[in-house]
Design an enzyme around this catalytic site. Structure first.
Site, short mmCIF file in Angstrom:
data_model
loop_
_atom_site.label_atom_id
_atom_site.label_comp_id
_atom_site.label_asym_id
_atom_site.label_seq_id
_atom_site.Cartn_x
_atom_site.Cartn_y
_atom_site.Cartn_z
N PRO A 151 18.61 -43.26 57.67
CG PRO A 151 19.15 -45.51 57.76
CD PRO A 151 19.54 -44.24 57.11
CD GLU A 171 27.58 -51.54 53.40
OE1 GLU A 171 28.22 -51.10 52.42
OE2 GLU A 171 26.83 -52.52 53.33
NE ARG A 225 -2.14 -37.85 50.85
CZ ARG A 225 -3.26 -38.33 50.32
NH1 ARG A 225 -3.23 -38.86 49.13
NH2 ARG A 225 -4.39 -38.29 50.98
CG ASP A 250 -5.15 -37.22 54.10
OD1 ASP A 250 -6.21 -37.72 53.69
OD2 ASP A 250 -4.16 -37.02 53.38
#
Ligand code: ADE
Length: 234
Positions: free
Chosen positions: A88, A115, A153, A168
């Protein structure tokens, strides 16, 4: 393109890779994905991959040794792949980053769990740290799958139509407008007349206006970015 994944849960990869576009890309030899169990690179009888954090606090932190050993073994076997740590704290994945990564020959994705991951992995092993959004997931496995799909993709030949990925949503900096299919009328809700008109220029114009309108309403940040010189939507 080759993608190796280092994970404590290699079983999480089989389902998503065995369907639809990713399966076809793999069958066509455009994409090879292999998930490796990090435990295989851990030392000792118990093959420990995590320990409590120095300095105290709750939870467990993934040890650096198995991750370094895994990346080094894969690089020895398959060449100097770009190592990407999913976390993150990373750079946000968007279509620009996905396209950039699709130009690599070999990616090694490192999935953290618990964690966190010992900071030395990010500092001295990974070439890049990537996040898929501002929320915390239970580990890097789902983010790795998201990255694999987004990158695949952009690989030439993966989407049947060579221009499909450049059309896209986001590639032009805009959201996609609405799409309709049969029936023309469903529970009293009808399809916009212009789409049935057969007038291709009018359809194109309508789609563009709808894309712009939707983007303005929902993502004004994207409109500002698209209007920045050099990024144009015009
Ligand atoms: N690991 C846990 N949460 C994540 C996220 N949002 N992006 C990438 N890796 C993660």
């Amino acid at each position: 393109m080759r993608i190796d994944v280092l994970t404590l849960f290699p079983g999480m990869f089989s389902g998503p890779l065995d369907h639809s576009i990713l399966l076809k890309a793999r069958e066509a030899g455009l994409l090879t994905v292999a998930a490796h169990d990090l435990r295989e690179y851990a030392e000792g009888r118990h093959r420990v991959t995590d320990e409590p954090p120095f300095g105290g606090g709750g939870g467990m932190v993934m040890k650096p040794e198995p991750i370094f050993a895994g990346v080094e073994a894969l690089r020895e076997k398959f060449g100097q792949g770009k190592a990407v740590l999913l976390s993150p704290q990373g750079e946000m994945l968007d279509s620009v980053l996905a396209r950039r990564l699709s130009a690599e020959e070999h990616l090694i994705l490192i999935c953290g769990r618990y964690e966190g991951v010992d900071q030395r992995v990010a500092d001295h092993l990974a070439d890049l740290e990537v996040s898929i959004g501002d929320y915390v997931l239970s580990g890097g496995e789902l983010p790795a799958l998201v990255l694999i799909d987004a990158v695949a993709r952009f690989l030439p030949g993966v989407l049947g139509d060579p221009l499909a990925s450049s059309r896209d949503s986001f590639e032009e900096g805009l959201l996609e407008g609405p799409q309709y299919t049969r029936p023309r009328s469903f529970r009293g809700h009808t399809v916009p007349e212009v789409l049935l008109s057969g007038d291709h220029a009018a359809v194109e114009k309508w789609r563009r206006e709808e894309a712009l309108r939707r983007t303005r309403e929902r993502r004004p940040d994207l409109v500002r970015k698209a209007l920045t010189p050099g990024k144009g939507v015009e």
